[in-house]
Design a protein around this motif. Sequence first.
Motif, PDB file in Angstrom:
ATOM      1  N   LEU A  41      50.052  43.218  37.181  1.00 16.69           N
ATOM      2  CA  LEU A  41      49.254  42.671  38.286  1.00 16.69           C
ATOM      3  C   LEU A  41      49.862  43.018  39.643  1.00 16.69           C
ATOM      4  O   LEU A  41      49.139  43.293  40.606  1.00 16.69           O
ATOM      5  N   ALA A  42      51.196  43.051  39.726  1.00 19.78           N
ATOM      6  CA  ALA A  42      51.842  43.437  40.999  1.00 19.78           C
ATOM      7  C   ALA A  42      51.549  44.904  41.296  1.00 19.78           C
ATOM      8  O   ALA A  42      51.259  45.278  42.440  1.00 19.78           O
ATOM      9  N   LYS A  43      51.589  45.740  40.254  1.00 25.02           N
ATOM     10  CA  LYS A  43      51.308  47.189  40.436  1.00 25.02           C
ATOM     11  C   LYS A  43      49.861  47.389  40.861  1.00 25.02           C
ATOM     12  O   LYS A  43      49.569  48.143  41.788  1.00 25.02           O
ATOM     13  N   VAL A  44      48.947  46.737  40.159  1.00 26.79           N
ATOM     14  CA  VAL A  44      47.514  46.875  40.445  1.00 26.79           C
ATOM     15  C   VAL A  44      47.219  46.453  41.887  1.00 26.79           C
ATOM     16  O   VAL A  44      46.445  47.094  42.595  1.00 26.79           O
ATOM     17  N   THR A  52      39.327  41.912  49.668  1.00 21.78           N
ATOM     18  CA  THR A  52      39.694  40.538  49.290  1.00 21.78           C
ATOM     19  C   THR A  52      40.158  40.505  47.835  1.00 21.78           C
ATOM     20  O   THR A  52      39.498  41.068  46.959  1.00 21.78           O
ATOM     21  N   ILE A  53      41.299  39.844  47.622  1.00 20.30           N
ATOM     22  CA  ILE A  53      41.825  39.694  46.257  1.00 20.30           C
ATOM     23  C   ILE A  53      41.792  38.214  45.890  1.00 20.30           C
ATOM     24  O   ILE A  53      42.378  37.394  46.606  1.00 20.30           O
ATOM     25  N   MET A  61      52.218  34.317  42.559  1.00 18.80           N
ATOM     26  CA  MET A  61      51.488  35.560  42.271  1.00 18.80           C
ATOM     27  C   MET A  61      50.617  35.936  43.475  1.00 18.80           C
ATOM     28  O   MET A  61      50.591  37.089  43.899  1.00 18.80           O
ATOM     29  N   GLY A  62      49.923  34.939  44.028  1.00 23.29           N
ATOM     30  CA  GLY A  62      49.116  35.174  45.220  1.00 23.29           C
ATOM     31  C   GLY A  62      50.000  35.587  46.394  1.00 23.29           C
ATOM     32  O   GLY A  62      49.659  36.496  47.159  1.00 23.29           O
ATOM     33  N   GLU A  63      51.145  34.933  46.487  1.00 29.34           N
ATOM     34  CA  GLU A  63      52.083  35.223  47.579  1.00 29.34           C
ATOM     35  C   GLU A  63      52.578  36.673  47.480  1.00 29.34           C
ATOM     36  O   GLU A  63      52.597  37.400  48.480  1.00 29.34           O
ATOM     37  N   SER A  64      52.940  37.099  46.270  1.00 32.23           N
ATOM     38  CA  SER A  64      53.417  38.488  46.092  1.00 32.23           C
ATOM     39  C   SER A  64      52.304  39.480  46.433  1.00 32.23           C
ATOM     40  O   SER A  64      52.567  40.510  47.067  1.00 32.23           O
ATOM     41  N   ALA A  65      51.062  39.163  46.034  1.00 34.89           N
ATOM     42  CA  ALA A  65      49.936  40.064  46.343  1.00 34.89           C
ATOM     43  C   ALA A  65      49.751  40.177  47.854  1.00 34.89           C
ATOM     44  O   ALA A  65      49.483  41.263  48.379  1.00 34.89           O
ATOM     45  N   LYS A  66      49.926  39.067  48.569  1.00 35.27           N
ATOM     46  CA  LYS A  66      49.773  39.075  50.028  1.00 35.27           C
ATOM     47  C   LYS A  66      50.917  39.884  50.677  1.00 35.27           C
ATOM     48  O   LYS A  66      50.688  40.656  51.615  1.00 35.27           O
ATOM     49  N   ILE A  67      52.121  39.707  50.167  1.00 34.92           N
ATOM     50  CA  ILE A  67      53.277  40.437  50.712  1.00 34.92           C
ATOM     51  C   ILE A  67      53.058  41.944  50.552  1.00 34.92           C
ATOM     52  O   ILE A  67      53.355  42.732  51.447  1.00 34.92           O
ATOM     53  N   LYS A  72      44.992  42.553  53.604  1.00 37.28           N
ATOM     54  CA  LYS A  72      43.893  42.032  52.778  1.00 37.28           C
ATOM     55  C   LYS A  72      43.894  40.501  52.810  1.00 37.28           C
ATOM     56  O   LYS A  72      44.927  39.887  53.076  1.00 37.28           O
ATOM     57  N   THR A  73      42.731  39.942  52.486  1.00 39.31           N
ATOM     58  CA  THR A  73      42.642  38.490  52.317  1.00 39.31           C
ATOM     59  C   THR A  73      42.964  38.198  50.859  1.00 39.31           C
ATOM     60  O   THR A  73      42.346  38.783  49.962  1.00 39.31           O
ATOM     61  N   VAL A  74      43.948  37.329  50.635  1.00 45.50           N
ATOM     62  CA  VAL A  74      44.267  36.936  49.262  1.00 45.50           C
ATOM     63  C   VAL A  74      43.898  35.455  49.101  1.00 45.50           C
ATOM     64  O   VAL A  74      44.309  34.613  49.906  1.00 45.50           O
ATOM     65  N   LEU A  75      43.113  35.168  48.061  1.00 45.44           N
ATOM     66  CA  LEU A  75      42.638  33.795  47.832  1.00 45.44           C
ATOM     67  C   LEU A  75      43.183  33.261  46.507  1.00 45.44           C
ATOM     68  O   LEU A  75      43.163  33.971  45.492  1.00 45.44           O
ATOM     69  N   LEU A  76      43.658  32.028  46.543  1.00 55.88           N
ATOM     70  CA  LEU A  76      44.047  31.341  45.310  1.00 55.88           C
ATOM     71  C   LEU A  76      42.971  30.309  44.986  1.00 55.88           C
ATOM     72  O   LEU A  76      42.696  29.430  45.804  1.00 55.88           O
TER      73      LEU A  76
END
Length: 301
Positions: A41-44, A52-53, A61-67, A72-76
């Motif tokens: 998931l981190a690679k993807v 938007t993710i 997980m959301g935090e890592s995607a945002k970093i 992008k907008t990351v939503l949990l």
Amino acid sequence: MTLVEEIEQLKKERNAVVLAHYYVNDEVQAIADYVGDSYYLAKVAVDLKESTIVFAGVNFMGESAKILNPDKTVLLPDAKADCPMAHMAEVERIEQVRKEYDDVAVVCYINSTAELKMHSDVCVTSANAMKIVKALPNKNIFFIPDENLGRYIASKLPEKNFIFNDGYCHVHKAVTADMIKRAKESHPDAEVLIHPECTLEVLELADYIGSTSGIIDYATKSDKKEFIISTELGVLYQLKKNNPDKQFFAAGSVQICPNMKKVTLEKVRDCLRDNTGVVEVSDEKREKSLVPLKRMLELAK
Ligand code: 13P
Ligand code: SF4
């Protein structure tokens, strides 16, 4: 319109994609565009074209995607879905260890807050920890926050000196060796597949040890027909989908992560519709925690 149709429409309107971990509820995995382990998931997350993710998983997980995707907008779907282990290490202790040991690498399991990552040298997941720690030039390894994964990696790398931290995943720690032995008595032909967040005593009873993806791949490729599973039971969805002719038995009834299960289809719809659960990471935190995350992605290649 059904809930699933509503989500599909909102995804189009918002140019959004849904990433889900194998531990979330079956119906959420079913609508996700990508389902996988933490490393996948981190690679993807780095190569997505959508703006938007939606991260169907827990906070870190959301935090890592945002970093990894600041623009992008990351939503949990549920911002309160948090992994307790992610908080089980202290910055003061990291600084103390750095003073005590010259040649030390602070290795941070991805199940951690951005605050912990920003004080670490490299991140790892259960799928790549062995490879990455082995490749590090440092003799001393301070492994945070998960003691069990740290001890498992240490048992395979005697050339390194490990300093452990006392964090743990309550879901995996609750599995005992007795549970595995009893499951084995009931299903003597079954292979035992265990996640390395379990204790060493439990891991000693494994036929295979690996990440959630590793466990699913192993069972899918194996000629055996029965498996005892010692990880969060969300993996059963993919295991059964890939292997309708095989049987899977839980090592115990305790392997449910209440935080992962907070993510529901309704909450996926709501966060897309109302733009809630937006993940924010300060610039300083983002820049500093990006370093160990990027190093992980490089070293794991
Ligand atoms: P993996 O999917 O990387 O094995 O992670 C397990 C986990 O506990 C995630 O919270
Ligand atoms: Fe955290 Fe364990 Fe839940 Fe994974 S399964 S999110 S490590 S509490």
